[in-house]
Each structure stands twice: as structure tokens, then as C-alpha cells.
Scaffold this motif. Sequence first.
Motif, mmCIF file in Angstrom:
data_model
loop_
_atom_site.group_PDB
_atom_site.id
_atom_site.type_symbol
_atom_site.label_atom_id
_atom_site.label_comp_id
_atom_site.label_asym_id
_atom_site.label_seq_id
_atom_site.Cartn_x
_atom_site.Cartn_y
_atom_site.Cartn_z
ATOM 1 N N ALA A 155 21.900 -0.035 27.216
ATOM 2 C CA ALA A 155 20.591 -0.340 26.627
ATOM 3 C C ALA A 155 20.661 -0.118 25.130
ATOM 4 C CB ALA A 155 19.521 0.544 27.256
ATOM 5 N N ASP A 156 19.584 -0.484 24.466
ATOM 6 C CA ASP A 156 19.525 -0.315 23.009
ATOM 7 C C ASP A 156 18.920 1.065 22.722
ATOM 8 O OD1 ASP A 156 18.752 -0.312 20.360
ATOM 9 O OD2 ASP A 156 18.273 -2.462 20.350
ATOM 10 N N PRO A 157 19.719 1.977 22.186
ATOM 11 C CA PRO A 157 19.250 3.369 22.098
ATOM 12 C C PRO A 157 18.012 3.582 21.224
ATOM 13 C CG PRO A 157 21.418 3.115 21.049
ATOM 14 C CD PRO A 157 21.103 1.823 21.736
ATOM 15 N N PHE A 158 17.972 2.994 20.046
ATOM 16 C CA PHE A 158 16.830 3.243 19.164
ATOM 17 C C PHE A 158 15.558 2.640 19.762
ATOM 18 C CE2 PHE A 158 14.144 2.494 15.366
ATOM 19 C CZ PHE A 158 14.057 3.800 14.929
ATOM 20 N N ARG A 159 15.714 1.419 20.268
ATOM 21 C CA ARG A 159 14.576 0.740 20.867
ATOM 22 C C ARG A 159 14.047 1.535 22.062
ATOM 23 N NH1 ARG A 159 15.463 -5.309 22.985
ATOM 24 N NH2 ARG A 159 13.707 -5.385 24.420
ATOM 25 N N THR A 160 14.968 2.077 22.858
ATOM 26 C CA THR A 160 14.573 2.865 24.024
ATOM 27 C C THR A 160 13.779 4.098 23.587
ATOM 28 O OG1 THR A 160 16.584 2.153 25.154
ATOM 29 C CG2 THR A 160 15.445 4.078 26.058
ATOM 30 N N THR A 161 14.321 4.835 22.623
ATOM 31 C CA THR A 161 13.643 6.052 22.183
ATOM 32 C C THR A 161 12.262 5.719 21.619
ATOM 33 O OG1 THR A 161 15.828 6.929 21.664
ATOM 34 C CG2 THR A 161 13.944 8.150 20.806
ATOM 35 N N GLN A 162 12.200 4.655 20.835
ATOM 36 C CA GLN A 162 10.911 4.246 20.265
ATOM 37 C C GLN A 162 9.930 3.808 21.358
ATOM 38 O OE1 GLN A 162 9.631 3.947 16.962
ATOM 39 N NE2 GLN A 162 11.274 5.345 16.406
ATOM 40 N N ALA A 163 10.445 3.137 22.382
ATOM 41 C CA ALA A 163 9.571 2.678 23.469
ATOM 42 C C ALA A 163 8.964 3.880 24.199
ATOM 43 C CB ALA A 163 10.339 1.785 24.438
ATOM 44 N N PHE A 164 9.788 4.896 24.449
ATOM 45 C CA PHE A 164 9.267 6.118 25.096
ATOM 46 C C PHE A 164 8.242 6.803 24.197
ATOM 47 C CE2 PHE A 164 11.144 7.237 29.179
ATOM 48 C CZ PHE A 164 12.113 6.259 29.322
ATOM 49 N N ARG A 165 8.537 6.842 22.908
ATOM 50 C CA ARG A 165 7.616 7.460 21.966
ATOM 51 C C ARG A 165 6.278 6.732 21.981
ATOM 52 N NH1 ARG A 165 5.911 5.722 17.156
ATOM 53 N NH2 ARG A 165 5.307 7.224 15.545
ATOM 54 N N ARG A 166 6.348 5.407 21.884
ATOM 55 C CA ARG A 166 5.125 4.597 21.822
ATOM 56 C C ARG A 166 4.286 4.778 23.080
ATOM 57 N NH1 ARG A 166 7.034 -0.455 22.155
ATOM 58 N NH2 ARG A 166 8.359 -0.105 20.351
ATOM 59 N N ARG A 167 4.967 4.688 24.235
ATOM 60 C CA ARG A 167 4.212 4.793 25.486
ATOM 61 C C ARG A 167 3.631 6.202 25.659
ATOM 62 N NH1 ARG A 167 3.387 1.453 29.918
ATOM 63 N NH2 ARG A 167 3.031 -0.023 28.239
ATOM 64 N N ALA A 168 4.370 7.213 25.214
ATOM 65 C CA ALA A 168 3.859 8.588 25.308
ATOM 66 C C ALA A 168 2.558 8.697 24.519
ATOM 67 C CB ALA A 168 4.892 9.581 24.771
ATOM 68 N N ILE A 169 2.530 8.099 23.344
ATOM 69 C CA ILE A 169 1.315 8.146 22.516
ATOM 70 C C ILE A 169 0.175 7.402 23.221
ATOM 71 C CG2 ILE A 169 0.293 7.383 20.329
ATOM 72 C CD1 ILE A 169 3.101 7.873 19.063
ATOM 73 N N GLU A 170 0.518 6.223 23.757
ATOM 74 C CA GLU A 170 -0.511 5.450 24.466
ATOM 75 C C GLU A 170 -1.114 6.234 25.629
ATOM 76 O OE1 GLU A 170 1.721 1.232 23.514
ATOM 77 O OE2 GLU A 170 1.535 1.877 25.607
ATOM 78 N N LYS A 171 -0.281 7.079 26.226
ATOM 79 C CA LYS A 171 -0.764 7.833 27.392
ATOM 80 C C LYS A 171 -1.385 9.176 26.990
ATOM 81 C CE LYS A 171 0.254 4.750 30.358
ATOM 82 N NZ LYS A 171 -0.834 4.010 31.015
ATOM 83 N N GLY A 172 -1.519 9.442 25.704
ATOM 84 C CA GLY A 172 -2.256 10.635 25.295
ATOM 85 C C GLY A 172 -1.441 11.730 24.631
ATOM 86 N N ALA A 173 -0.144 11.523 24.489
ATOM 87 C CA ALA A 173 0.653 12.533 23.780
ATOM 88 C C ALA A 173 0.418 12.384 22.274
ATOM 89 C CB ALA A 173 2.133 12.345 24.084
ATOM 90 N N GLU A 174 0.585 13.486 21.557
ATOM 91 C CA GLU A 174 0.510 13.406 20.109
ATOM 92 C C GLU A 174 1.945 13.564 19.594
ATOM 93 O OE1 GLU A 174 -1.723 15.736 16.510
ATOM 94 O OE2 GLU A 174 -2.507 15.988 18.532
ATOM 95 N N VAL A 175 2.365 12.725 18.664
ATOM 96 C CA VAL A 175 3.721 12.810 18.132
ATOM 97 C C VAL A 175 3.633 13.079 16.632
ATOM 98 C CG1 VAL A 175 5.861 11.545 17.704
ATOM 99 C CG2 VAL A 175 4.694 11.306 19.907
ATOM 100 N N ILE A 176 4.169 14.213 16.220
ATOM 101 C CA ILE A 176 4.114 14.583 14.803
ATOM 102 C C ILE A 176 5.528 14.525 14.246
ATOM 103 C CG2 ILE A 176 3.358 16.334 13.171
ATOM 104 C CD1 ILE A 176 1.669 17.570 15.371
ATOM 105 N N GLU A 177 5.748 13.634 13.285
ATOM 106 C CA GLU A 177 7.100 13.462 12.747
ATOM 107 C C GLU A 177 7.179 14.003 11.325
ATOM 108 O OE1 GLU A 177 6.872 9.250 13.990
ATOM 109 O OE2 GLU A 177 8.831 9.579 14.912
ATOM 110 N N GLY A 178 8.380 14.324 10.900
ATOM 111 C CA GLY A 178 8.570 14.881 9.563
ATOM 112 C C GLY A 178 8.107 16.328 9.472
ATOM 113 N N VAL A 179 8.013 16.993 10.596
ATOM 114 C CA VAL A 179 7.521 18.376 10.645
ATOM 115 C C VAL A 179 8.523 19.223 11.435
ATOM 116 C CG1 VAL A 179 5.714 19.872 11.593
ATOM 117 C CG2 VAL A 179 5.095 17.737 10.428
ATOM 118 N N THR A 180 8.901 20.376 10.863
ATOM 119 C CA THR A 180 9.922 21.223 11.472
ATOM 120 C C THR A 180 9.305 22.460 12.111
ATOM 121 O OG1 THR A 180 11.426 20.497 9.750
ATOM 122 C CG2 THR A 180 12.103 22.428 11.000
#
Lengths: 97, 371, 469
Positions: free
Chosen positions: B147-172
Motif C-alpha cells: 500500500a501507499d504508506p503516507f496516503r494510508t497514514t493520512q487516511a487513518f488520520r482523516r477518518r479518526a478526525i471525522e469520527k471525533g478524534a482530535e489531532v494536534i500536530e507540531g506539538v511535543t
Amino acid sequence: MFKRLGETASIVTIEVDGKTVRARTGDTVAAAMLAGGIDHCRTTPVSGAPRAPYCLMGVCFECLVIIDGIGSRQGCLIPVRDGMRVETQQGKREAGR
Amino acid sequence: MARTADVVVIGGGLHGCSTALHLALRGLKPILVEKDYAGRHASGVNAGGVRQLARDIAEIPLSISSMTIWEHIEELVGDDCGFASHGTVLVAESEAEFADFRARVDDLQLRGFTHEELVDRTELRRLVPAVSDHCPGGVVSRRDGAADPFRTTQAFRRRAIEKGAEVIEGVTVTGLSRIGTQWRVETSDGPIEAPKVVNAAGAWADRIASMLGEPVPLEVIAPMLMVTSRLPAFIEPVVILRGRKLSFKQVGNGTVVIGGGHRARPFRDQNRTVLDWQKLAVSAATVWELFPVMREATIVRAWAGIEARMPDDLPVVGPSSTSEGIYHQFGFSAHGFQLGPGTGAMMAELIATGATNVPIDGLGIERFAAG
Amino acid sequence: MTGPSDLSSSYDLVVIGGGPAGLAAAALAARAGVSTVLFDENPGIGGQIYRGITSTPIKNRAVLGEDYWAGASLAAEAKASGAQIVTGATVWSLDPSRQVGVSIGGEARMIQAHRVIIATGSLERPFPIPGWTLPGVMTAGAAQTALKAHGLVPEGRVLLAGSGPLLWLLAAQLLRAGTTIETILDTTPRSNWLRALPHLADFLLSPYWSKGLALLREVRAKVPVIPVQRLSAHGEGKLQHVEYQSAGKDYRRQADMLFLHQGVVPNVNLANAAGVAHRWSERQLCFEPVLDVDSGSSVSGISVAGDGAGIAGGTAAVERGRIAAIAAVRAVKPSASVPDPQSVRQRLQREELGRGFLDALYRPADMFRLPEGETIVCRCEEVMAQQIHDMAAKGCEGPNQMKAFLRCGMGPCQGRLCGLTVTELIANERHTRPADVGYYRLRPPVKPITLAELASLPISEAERKAVER
Ligand SMILES: Cc1cc2nc3c(=O)[nH]c(=O)nc-3n(C[C@H](O)[C@H](O)[C@H](O)COP(=O)(O)OP(=O)(O)OC[C@H]3O[C@@H](n4cnc5c(N)ncnc54)[C@H](O)[C@@H]3O)c2cc1C
Ligand code: FES
């Protein structure tokens, strides 16, 4: 296309897709093809559109051709040699032919 | 005032995103914290191999559960992730190696695992016509793919957000402390409180573990890959070797990805790697011998991804051995991409219900406890 | 011809690029007794400006002009200096420990350098108009190379389009060689004159002033120059006609050859892949390496000289090459005598005087940097402007993510002809600055190499064993 200014001292011949092309010692493959009236040197692997050398300085990779059986060579960086066999590179044709 | 969530997931690789998605699907509210952006590291730049073949017995159940999700990936994330199933073939380069492979396949059969299948010289050539003559046979896992790794990771990220997860990037994440029944997760953008925390911080996961007083012998590695320009289609399955390090696959667009575990020098604090061309030259020579048609192909890019490796090459998954409410999910030792979808589902089940049906024996962090 | 077996396994100084900066650097260092090798991938030395300087078939000195022939002494000096000069040598890797991967005649070698001077120069700024991929459309630099190195001139209906000093120089050289240029389509925005005015005083003191003016007069006397606000190339399989808009009216003109140019930008690929820090230059609308006064970069032992360090032109490149070389000599061989860098810096300052004016005057219009619709941005992977707009609108924040989604920058040119366009398109769509968007994260090989070349790297038995399981 292009024409030569004045006469050329030493002549070599190369073969492009089976056709004989006269070139000057010191020409690159791309220069010889441009002077020889060959209007494209490859077709793209994505849409198959024809392409010709664009920059002649090694950065654009539009001049990719098959030289003596080796694909994806930058024609604008490789000097001609007498008897060299050049093929235009059609689509993905590069290796495994 | 600290933000609150049901679960804080540390790390936005495929594993973190997958766990966040599955938690959200179970009605929990996860916040995922990623120090760069989702898929920036191993998950986004790996070879994309979706492989059950040649896995350690301990992770086979997880791998099989993951495979089932891969086969319905579009239903889960709304994107086919570039997944295509053409099998993985482990090529034997000698009769001795072939005999070893036979013993392994027999052993798996006895344990009830049937996904690995021995193939003889003729079947090998049918599967991989371009393979060099010196190879006597191999093993195939037919449902494997890529599979396409970046696309896969992004797809999981996107769907997680759609389902109510919050994703905070650039934060350690910078610290973890216990406050009553809550965990307080300190970040470069303020604290978050949650009863549960998942450590999916990839090559940085040992830092999270040591915040909990639970040090692990994690090695930071940087497996290298190279890719060719687009070539005419000539090989369908992913090919791997055992004696020499090689994984080899042609993607749908014609490019060929060459990997197999040769390593670059990682500098994890700078998000950088320095390639080792001497080793890539060995890869090139191996491909040269195995696939004569590739000799004139051009390499257009090479890169390495920063990844965590454990001493036994097995991941750390499951609850912390010292801290209530903490779960680990790291150390995938350069073969965790395929495990992403299933491990996320398993972790979410474990967190939500306190138990999981997928056996994960032998993968816990306690195996590294001192003494 | 120097082959891979003639190379040592290590050098005090490796200079990459044989244009004015590289030649001057190698000559100075070698003369100071520092072991020096210079690599250039072209068949001859000279770089872009002095292309073909040792071999050009053009014997009439007036055609290329005296500024060109000044390169001959530079080349001769470098050759006589004792530096090993290797042409047809492509450097495809450079890492922070200064290991240099180079390929010569199909064979690869790794070479250890104590110091490296990157002098890989510039390339022409992408000019993404509709039809710029058609055969018959080339860069102005390509026409110049054809002339200098090969004595070739375009024939048929020849058009030039764009802006910048180089376009005028090419026009003059082609005219002197007897070529008929039908028209020059000038894309310089009129408003640029106002922005350039504050820099006029400096420009008048610089060497560019009188030369530039003479060139403009020479060309304008023979070729009609039309200011245009829109431009596109059309044809079936090759260029057949050009469409443009001038003073609000649309025109169409038959054409066989179209040469495009809108300035040059640093060729950052090698430095970027070596880990050298870069920053966005708002004045020159491009990324350039961050350097100290000695041309040293953020990576210890690696410096960048010439136009690759920010555009300043050929004569400035010579001085910048010397500054980098002086620093290298001082680091490697402190006892050697070198020129006083202060005097070199003064000469450099004089050379750089006119830059502010030229940068402001020839700042390319947004129209020609920010394409729309179906115009191809990434030539290799045929990615269109609209796709980039859409992805950026959907939230794609940077060129590296864009690359993963659309494959732009993933072809053999490795983003050289789309990188700036992609950065600027994303910045524009997301209302941020190119400095915040950043550039492609580049990786070696910075030039594609064949599997055969890579497999030819000498590997010891121990190394081979070490990597086997
Ligand atoms: C070159 C390469 C090739 C591979 N090929 C394959 C393959 O073909 N098949 C396969 O199955 N597997 C493969 N793998 C392995 C696979 O990619 C990994 O096992 C898997 O992606 C691991 O996922 P992860 O989420 O744990 O790690 P990562 O993708 O590394 O994600 C961890 C994330 O955590 C973030 N993080 C770390 N610390 C902090 C902090 N303090 N605060 C916030 N965020 C933090 C990091 O920035 C990173 O984004 C390969 C790996 C590499 C490097
Ligand atoms: S013509 Fe551009 S690389 Fe050869």
C-alpha cells in the motif's frame, strides 16, 4: 529547429532510431539530435506526450534517451562518439526491454 | 485549565492514528499529539509492504487480524490506501535455504497457520518470471500486498478526525504525571488530562517510557530505501530474501522500491538521517544478481526513515508494567506498517474493555524489566 | 580523460562545479598547495556563462562578446594551477561528513573531502505557462548553450519571451550570429520600474549600467519588443503558435521556436541534500543557503560559492569562489600564503552594486510564477496547477506532503523545475509566506544513477559481510 553556424571540422556519425545522423566531434547527443532535425527525444511515462531537450544544462531531464542500450541517459551531458546508437525513449521504456 | 480527553495518544504514525480511529469508533474521545505531522516518520516513508510472510510466531495473530482489515481498508477509512494484493514471495537462493523454508512452513502448518505456502522452481518462475536462474524455489503468502504508506497514514488520520478524534500536530509531549486517577500530559502547547495514555511515539517512545520510570532497550534505526524511475510492468508480488537483505517491489506507477534493512545513520533529534552508500551499493549488487532486467534502471531517490527496534525484533504492545492507564505500542522493528490497522483495533479493544481476543503474549513491555 | 581510477580516495578540497566560482576556487586552493579536485558533470569546464570556453566552434569573437572570452584566462589558470579537473563527473551525493559520491563514465566512487565548496550555480527560474512542455519551447539558456558549445542557432520563426538581462544578452548574441528574431515578448511588469527606482543610484555606479544599456539599444534596433501580460504556447506535438495579450488585446502568432526566461535562481539540490540550511529570499523570490562571511554553510566544512549562494552573476562568482577557497586553504594549510580576503570582498561589493536594481526591475510577475488550471507545474510527473491548488485548499501545508499526494517533484529532475512553483502556489493558496511553507526535503542521489553505477562502487569483502544477516 537548429542549424549549424559555418562548417564543421571533424564529423562523426551516430545512429538515432536506426537513422544515420551526422554530428560534430564535441556535440552532445542532444545537440546532435537538435541539429539533425529530430523533433522529440522521448515520450513521457505518464501521458505519452512528446518532449524535447528543454534546458541543455542537465537540470530538466527532458533529453532522456537510450544510448547504446542504456536507458534514461541525459543526452545533453553525454558527448557523441562515432558509431553511437541512440534510441528515443518511448514512455516507460528504459530497462527490462 | 488543562484540556481533557478519554485517551491521549502520543505519536501520529500509522499506529497512533489507527488507535485513535478505533477508539473514536468505540465512542471514546481521543486526543492525538504529534510532534511533527502525521506520517512524517517511519509510517509515511516505509516500503509499504503489507506482509504476513516470514513473521515471528508471536506476532502472527496480530498480523492475521490486521490482514483482514487491510482487505476491507476502504470501508474503514474511505480510501483504498493504494492497497493491492499480489502476494509476497520469499525467494530461496540455494537448496540449503530452500530446505530451511520447508521446515518453517511445516512448523507453521502444525501450529495451524496456513498463510505461508512452499513453491517449487516452476511456480516461483510463474510468480516472478524475472527472477534469476539460480533460485530453486521459495515461499509465498498470496494474500499479502503493498500500500501507499503516507496516503494510508493520512487516511487513518482523516477518518479518526471525522469520527471525533482530535489531532494536534507540531506539538511535543514533554512530561507525564499522575494526578489522582488522571494522567496529566504536558505538551509544548499546554497540558492535557486523560485517564489513559497510549505511547505510540515510534523511535521516540523510549523517552515517553522513561518518563514513567519504565526504561526500555530501544535502538533507533533508519532503514534505507531506494526507488527507480518508472519502468514497464515486469513483476507483481513483493520479493524478499533471507540470506541477503533485500525487499523488492514494483508499484502500480511502474517505479521499483528497493529496500531490505540496510541502515542509514539516524539523528533523531534533528529528524535527519545520513545514507550509507556503501550499503546501498550492496543492495544494488543484490538486485543486479537477482533481476538481470534491472541492471540499467535508474535510481532517482534514496531515503531512510527513523524507526524503533527492540533487541528481539518484536514490538512492545499492551499495558505498561508499572503505570495504571498507560499502554505501549511501539518498537515495530522495521515491520510494523502491516500491523498498524489491526494493532490499533486491538489496542482500542484493550483500552475500552480491559481485554482483547487477539493473543499478544510475549509482546509486553515486562519482558525487558530489569532482573 | 580522467577516469575513476585516477582519483585519490581523499582530497583536502573537493570543488563541485566548474563555472567561474568553481574554477576560481580550485585555482586559488591548488596554487596554495592544497590537494584539490574539481568535478563538473558537463563535458567541458566553464559553467553556464563560459560554456564551451575551451572548445567552442564559434571563432568570431564578436558573436559571444568579450565578456565571454574573459572566461578563457580563468579556465587556463585553473588548468595550470595543479588542481585535478574532472569533467563528465556527476556528483550525486554529499553528506555532512563530506563523503562525496561521484560517477564518471558509468562508474561510481565515494571520496572523502576535508573541505567542500559547492559551486553548482543556478538554473533558470521555472516558467510555467500553458504549453511550456511542447517540443520547440526551450529556455533562453538552452539557446545560449547550443550557440556557445555547439555553434547551433535556431531557425524558422524564432520568438523570445520573458524578462531579465540574460534574455537581452541572448538576443544580442543570436542577432550577431545572423539569426532573425521575429519578436521579443517582454513580460516585465511596468510597475517594476517604480520599485527599481530607489536602487538606480547604485546601479549607475555598477559595471552593469553601460553594458546593459548598450545591449538594449543593439537589440531594440533590430527586433520589435512587445510588452505582454499573458502568454501561452500551442501546437500538436510541437510548438506551432504562441498566444499573448498586450495592452488588453489578444494576439496569436505562428512560431517554430520559443525561448523562455525569467531570471535565474540558485540550484539548491546538492546543498539541500547535504543538510545545508536555506532561507527564503523575498528580494530574489527563491531559496538560498544561509552563509557566513567566508561562504561557510551550516554544515561544518561545506561552503557554497557563486550563484548557488544567491544570484549575483559571473564576475561576482569568481570573487565568491576565491573567498570560499581562502577559507578552505586557511583551514587545511594555515601556513600557505593566500590573498587578503578583505580586498577580494571589496571587489565583490563593487560587483554586487547593481543587483538591487536588477532584482527589482526584473522581478517576474505573479502571473508567470503562479500558474492556474491545466498548466503543467511538474513536468516530469505531469502534475497540473489545479491539482496543487486543490490539495493546498484541502489542507496540504507543504511541498513534502504535496509530493506524497501528487508525486510532484518525484520525477528524475527531482523538483528542480517545479519546486519554487509548488512552494509559491501553496503559500498563495494558504495565505502564508513561502518562508513558512518551505521547500522539498531533498535526498541523494541528487542526480539519478543507474543500478549498474551504484553496484560498481568498490565494496570491501568486510563491508559485504557486515551487511549480511
Ligand atoms: C524505510 C522503512 C521501510 C519500512 N518498510 C516497511 C514495510 O514494507 N512493511 C512494514 O510492515 N513495515 C515497514 N516499516 C516499518 C513501519 O513503517 C513501522 O513499523 C511503523 O510505521 C511504525 O509506526 P509508528 O506509528 O510506531 O512509528 P512512526 O511512523 O515513526 O510514528 C511515531 C510518531 O511519533 C511522533 N513522536 C515521537 N515523540 C513524540 C513526542 N514526544 N510528542 C509528540 N509526538 C512524538 C513522531 O514524530 C512520529 O511521527 C518500514 C520502516 C522504515 C523506516
Ligand atoms: S535538456 Fe535539460 S537535462 Fe538535458
